[in-house]
Structure formats: C-alpha cells, structure tokens
Design a protein around this motif. Sequence first.
Motif, PDB file in Angstrom:
ATOM      1  N   ARG A 146       0.824  -1.212   0.000  1.00  0.00           N
ATOM      2  CA  ARG A 146       0.000   0.000   0.000  1.00  0.00           C
ATOM      3  C   ARG A 146       0.858   1.261   0.000  1.00  0.00           C
ATOM      4  O   ARG A 146       0.581   2.247   0.699  1.00  0.00           O
ATOM      5  CB  ARG A 146      -0.942   0.010   1.217  1.00  0.00           C
ATOM      6  CG  ARG A 146      -1.872  -1.177   1.312  1.00  0.00           C
ATOM      7  CD  ARG A 146      -2.958  -1.106   0.256  1.00  0.00           C
ATOM      8  NE  ARG A 146      -3.831   0.044   0.467  1.00  0.00           N
ATOM      9  CZ  ARG A 146      -4.705   0.482  -0.442  1.00  0.00           C
ATOM     10  NH1 ARG A 146      -4.788  -0.122  -1.620  1.00  0.00           N
ATOM     11  NH2 ARG A 146      -5.480   1.515  -0.189  1.00  0.00           N
ATOM     12  N   GLN A 147       1.909   1.237  -0.821  1.00  0.00           N
ATOM     13  CA  GLN A 147       2.793   2.385  -0.951  1.00  0.00           C
ATOM     14  C   GLN A 147       2.647   2.992  -2.346  1.00  0.00           C
ATOM     15  O   GLN A 147       2.491   2.274  -3.334  1.00  0.00           O
ATOM     16  CB  GLN A 147       4.249   1.978  -0.726  1.00  0.00           C
ATOM     17  CG  GLN A 147       4.545   1.502   0.690  1.00  0.00           C
ATOM     18  CD  GLN A 147       5.989   1.057   0.853  1.00  0.00           C
ATOM     19  OE1 GLN A 147       6.737   0.979  -0.110  1.00  0.00           O
ATOM     20  NE2 GLN A 147       6.373   0.761   2.084  1.00  0.00           N
ATOM     21  N   LYS A 148       2.724   4.318  -2.392  1.00  0.00           N
ATOM     22  CA  LYS A 148       2.588   4.996  -3.678  1.00  0.00           C
ATOM     23  C   LYS A 148       3.505   6.206  -3.745  1.00  0.00           C
ATOM     24  O   LYS A 148       3.617   6.971  -2.796  1.00  0.00           O
ATOM     25  CB  LYS A 148       1.143   5.438  -3.912  1.00  0.00           C
ATOM     26  CG  LYS A 148       0.921   6.088  -5.267  1.00  0.00           C
ATOM     27  CD  LYS A 148      -0.543   6.383  -5.516  1.00  0.00           C
ATOM     28  CE  LYS A 148      -0.743   6.999  -6.896  1.00  0.00           C
ATOM     29  NZ  LYS A 148      -2.162   7.266  -7.209  1.00  0.00           N
ATOM     30  N   ASN A 149       4.148   6.364  -4.901  1.00  0.00           N
ATOM     31  CA  ASN A 149       4.995   7.526  -5.156  1.00  0.00           C
ATOM     32  C   ASN A 149       4.167   8.650  -5.770  1.00  0.00           C
ATOM     33  O   ASN A 149       3.351   8.414  -6.661  1.00  0.00           O
ATOM     34  CB  ASN A 149       6.131   7.176  -6.127  1.00  0.00           C
ATOM     35  CG  ASN A 149       7.415   6.831  -5.414  1.00  0.00           C
ATOM     36  OD1 ASN A 149       7.850   5.697  -5.453  1.00  0.00           O
ATOM     37  ND2 ASN A 149       8.039   7.792  -4.754  1.00  0.00           N
ATOM     38  N   TYR A 150       4.401   9.853  -5.289  1.00  0.00           N
ATOM     39  CA  TYR A 150       3.797  11.046  -5.883  1.00  0.00           C
ATOM     40  C   TYR A 150       4.924  11.904  -6.446  1.00  0.00           C
ATOM     41  O   TYR A 150       5.866  12.269  -5.730  1.00  0.00           O
ATOM     42  CB  TYR A 150       2.979  11.823  -4.849  1.00  0.00           C
ATOM     43  CG  TYR A 150       1.694  11.133  -4.460  1.00  0.00           C
ATOM     44  CD1 TYR A 150       0.517  11.381  -5.171  1.00  0.00           C
ATOM     45  CD2 TYR A 150       1.666  10.210  -3.415  1.00  0.00           C
ATOM     46  CE1 TYR A 150      -0.667  10.726  -4.819  1.00  0.00           C
ATOM     47  CE2 TYR A 150       0.484   9.567  -3.068  1.00  0.00           C
ATOM     48  CZ  TYR A 150      -0.667   9.832  -3.766  1.00  0.00           C
ATOM     49  OH  TYR A 150      -1.834   9.181  -3.430  1.00  0.00           O
ATOM     50  N   ILE A 151       4.835  12.194  -7.731  1.00  0.00           N
ATOM     51  CA  ILE A 151       5.914  12.904  -8.426  1.00  0.00           C
ATOM     52  C   ILE A 151       5.342  14.158  -9.088  1.00  0.00           C
ATOM     53  O   ILE A 151       4.300  14.103  -9.753  1.00  0.00           O
ATOM     54  CB  ILE A 151       6.573  11.999  -9.494  1.00  0.00           C
ATOM     55  CG1 ILE A 151       7.129  10.733  -8.828  1.00  0.00           C
ATOM     56  CG2 ILE A 151       7.679  12.741 -10.225  1.00  0.00           C
ATOM     57  CD1 ILE A 151       7.576   9.673  -9.813  1.00  0.00           C
ATOM     58  N   SER A 152       6.022  15.288  -8.915  1.00  0.00           N
ATOM     59  CA  SER A 152       5.556  16.544  -9.520  1.00  0.00           C
ATOM     60  C   SER A 152       6.731  17.507  -9.689  1.00  0.00           C
ATOM     61  O   SER A 152       7.855  17.227  -9.250  1.00  0.00           O
ATOM     62  CB  SER A 152       4.475  17.189  -8.635  1.00  0.00           C
ATOM     63  OG  SER A 152       5.002  17.495  -7.342  1.00  0.00           O
ATOM     64  N   ASN A 153       6.442  18.636 -10.320  1.00  0.00           N
ATOM     65  CA  ASN A 153       7.448  19.702 -10.531  1.00  0.00           C
ATOM     66  C   ASN A 153       8.734  19.178 -11.168  1.00  0.00           C
ATOM     67  O   ASN A 153       9.836  19.516 -10.725  1.00  0.00           O
ATOM     68  CB  ASN A 153       7.776  20.411  -9.214  1.00  0.00           C
ATOM     69  CG  ASN A 153       6.596  21.161  -8.641  1.00  0.00           C
ATOM     70  OD1 ASN A 153       5.595  21.373  -9.325  1.00  0.00           O
ATOM     71  ND2 ASN A 153       6.687  21.549  -7.386  1.00  0.00           N
ATOM     72  N   ILE A 154       8.583  18.369 -12.189  1.00  0.00           N
ATOM     73  CA  ILE A 154       9.766  17.822 -12.860  1.00  0.00           C
ATOM     74  C   ILE A 154      10.420  18.905 -13.715  1.00  0.00           C
ATOM     75  O   ILE A 154       9.772  19.505 -14.572  1.00  0.00           O
ATOM     76  CB  ILE A 154       9.391  16.613 -13.740  1.00  0.00           C
ATOM     77  CG1 ILE A 154       8.781  15.492 -12.891  1.00  0.00           C
ATOM     78  CG2 ILE A 154      10.608  16.105 -14.491  1.00  0.00           C
ATOM     79  CD1 ILE A 154       8.284  14.319 -13.699  1.00  0.00           C
ATOM     80  N   GLN A 155      11.685  19.130 -13.461  1.00  0.00           N
ATOM     81  CA  GLN A 155      12.470  20.090 -14.238  1.00  0.00           C
ATOM     82  C   GLN A 155      13.738  19.388 -14.743  1.00  0.00           C
ATOM     83  O   GLN A 155      14.621  19.060 -13.961  1.00  0.00           O
ATOM     84  CB  GLN A 155      12.844  21.302 -13.380  1.00  0.00           C
ATOM     85  CG  GLN A 155      11.673  22.131 -12.883  1.00  0.00           C
ATOM     86  CD  GLN A 155      10.963  22.877 -14.008  1.00  0.00           C
ATOM     87  OE1 GLN A 155      11.578  23.215 -15.017  1.00  0.00           O
ATOM     88  NE2 GLN A 155       9.675  23.133 -13.827  1.00  0.00           N
ATOM     89  N   ILE A 203      11.831  19.895  -3.195  1.00  0.00           N
ATOM     90  CA  ILE A 203      12.355  19.627  -4.539  1.00  0.00           C
ATOM     91  C   ILE A 203      13.762  19.076  -4.403  1.00  0.00           C
ATOM     92  O   ILE A 203      14.636  19.718  -3.809  1.00  0.00           O
ATOM     93  CB  ILE A 203      12.346  20.904  -5.393  1.00  0.00           C
ATOM     94  CG1 ILE A 203      10.915  21.419  -5.562  1.00  0.00           C
ATOM     95  CG2 ILE A 203      12.982  20.642  -6.754  1.00  0.00           C
ATOM     96  CD1 ILE A 203      10.821  22.727  -6.316  1.00  0.00           C
ATOM     97  N   LEU A 204      13.983  17.906  -4.937  1.00  0.00           N
ATOM     98  CA  LEU A 204      15.277  17.237  -4.811  1.00  0.00           C
ATOM     99  C   LEU A 204      15.925  17.042  -6.181  1.00  0.00           C
ATOM    100  O   LEU A 204      15.224  16.789  -7.175  1.00  0.00           O
ATOM    101  CB  LEU A 204      15.104  15.872  -4.133  1.00  0.00           C
ATOM    102  CG  LEU A 204      14.499  15.892  -2.728  1.00  0.00           C
ATOM    103  CD1 LEU A 204      14.239  14.471  -2.252  1.00  0.00           C
ATOM    104  CD2 LEU A 204      15.411  16.631  -1.763  1.00  0.00           C
ATOM    105  N   PRO A 205      17.241  17.135  -6.254  1.00  0.00           N
ATOM    106  CA  PRO A 205      17.918  16.911  -7.536  1.00  0.00           C
ATOM    107  C   PRO A 205      17.957  15.421  -7.872  1.00  0.00           C
ATOM    108  O   PRO A 205      17.927  14.571  -6.981  1.00  0.00           O
ATOM    109  CB  PRO A 205      19.330  17.459  -7.286  1.00  0.00           C
ATOM    110  CG  PRO A 205      19.538  17.296  -5.809  1.00  0.00           C
ATOM    111  CD  PRO A 205      18.184  17.508  -5.181  1.00  0.00           C
ATOM    112  N   PHE A 206      18.015  15.117  -9.148  1.00  0.00           N
ATOM    113  CA  PHE A 206      18.175  13.727  -9.579  1.00  0.00           C
ATOM    114  C   PHE A 206      19.195  13.666 -10.707  1.00  0.00           C
ATOM    115  O   PHE A 206      19.432  14.646 -11.425  1.00  0.00           O
ATOM    116  CB  PHE A 206      16.838  13.118 -10.030  1.00  0.00           C
ATOM    117  CG  PHE A 206      16.265  13.741 -11.274  1.00  0.00           C
ATOM    118  CD1 PHE A 206      16.690  13.351 -12.535  1.00  0.00           C
ATOM    119  CD2 PHE A 206      15.279  14.714 -11.185  1.00  0.00           C
ATOM    120  CE1 PHE A 206      16.159  13.924 -13.684  1.00  0.00           C
ATOM    121  CE2 PHE A 206      14.733  15.297 -12.324  1.00  0.00           C
ATOM    122  CZ  PHE A 206      15.181  14.894 -13.577  1.00  0.00           C
TER     123      PHE A 206
END
Length: 236
Positions: A146-155, A203-206
Amino acid sequence: MRVRKSILILCNFFLAITLAWGRGGGQNSVSSSRNSSFNTSYSKFQTSSESWYKMLIGLILVILIKIIFYYLSPIAIKEHFLLKKLKRLPTQKAKEVVNELKEISEQHFHLIQQYWQARNIPSDAAMTPLLRKKYSERLNTMCHLRQKNYISNIQIEDIRITKLLLNSDGAPATFVALIEGSMVDYLVNESSGLILKNEDKTILPFRDLYYFEKNQGIWQLARIINSPNPLRIYLL
C-alpha cells in the motif's frame, strides 16, 4: 571502457613502483653507509627522509590522478568525441542525431515517472521485456505494501549522450543518456496516510542514466541507473 580501466590500473602500478623506489633508495643508501667510514646518525636520518619524501611525492601524484578520474566527469569531452564519431555518417548530421536521441530520452523519462506514479506499466511500453518484468515486480510489491509515489514539478536541466554505438550501416544502435534535473518525489503509505519518504515534499535533484536499445526499428529502454557515481559515467 577498457582504455579508461587500464589508466586506473596504471595508476596503481605507478603507486607500487613509487613505493618500491622509495624503499629501494633507503636500502641502497643504508648499504652504502655501512661501507662508509664516515657514517653518522645524521646521514642515516637524511637518507631515511629522502626515501619517505620520494614515497610521499609519488602518493600525492597518484591520489591526484585518481581524484581526476573518479570525481571529475568530463561529460562534455565525451560528447565532443561522440559528435566527431557521428560526423563520419554519410547522410546524417551529428547534432541532429544527438538532439533526436535527447528527445527520445526525455520522452521516456516522463513516461517512466507516469508509470511509476500509476504503479502500472502498459504491455506496449517501449522497454525491453526484462526491464518491464523487473519494474512490474517492484510496483506489485509497492501495491501489496500500500505504498505509492507522488511525483511533480519535474524540471530537466540537462541531457547528455554519454555513449553511442553504431550498427554496420552507420546508424545508432544503442546509446546511454545522462539525465539531470530536479523534482518533488515522495512516498506515501495509503493505509495510514503517512509520508515515508521526503516528508517535507521538497524539490530534490536527480541524476539518472538511461540505457537504450533499438529493436525492430523501435527505441526501447533497457536499463535505468539512479544516482550513478561519476566513475560509472566516465567508464561507459
């Protein structure tokens, strides 16, 4: 790749030679001092100091060389030589090919984020069967927990093609893209509502490496490496 690995091996060989040189100098000096009637404690100390001085200089040089190869990733230099390689193609312009590969990389990157957030990889997704199986298993585990990733603000800040192999016709067959940027990525437990990762939603770098293969005229994603170390990038 073999050439770059050989350079690191030569660094270690140079280190061994340096150590042997420093020790050898000390032994020869001690041997000659025994045969000398003017041997004094000062000369012994001076000989020992010279030996350690040689070893220290050698160690510093080797460490500097290793730092350059491990931490300074000359991606721009790699891309420069890649463009030179593509200029040999008879009917294609190097920059156009590289830009096309960058667009393909960006499209696949966004698709992967969508699949991951939806916890579902379509059967017609442009990726190899092995990668689809690997990621489907991981997503199934997340669903079970029951885990889910939420991803947004991709730059996406930069995409570099770090490796390219051509087929016998001179057309691109496989390539690797380094994708850098930033985004908000946090993990939530749907049962409790608790945020398990990146609680502040910052916001984290990747920095990711995407490996591509061309199968039956279609580019397929074959492998993804998240946060690769600089050595892996340079040794591609």
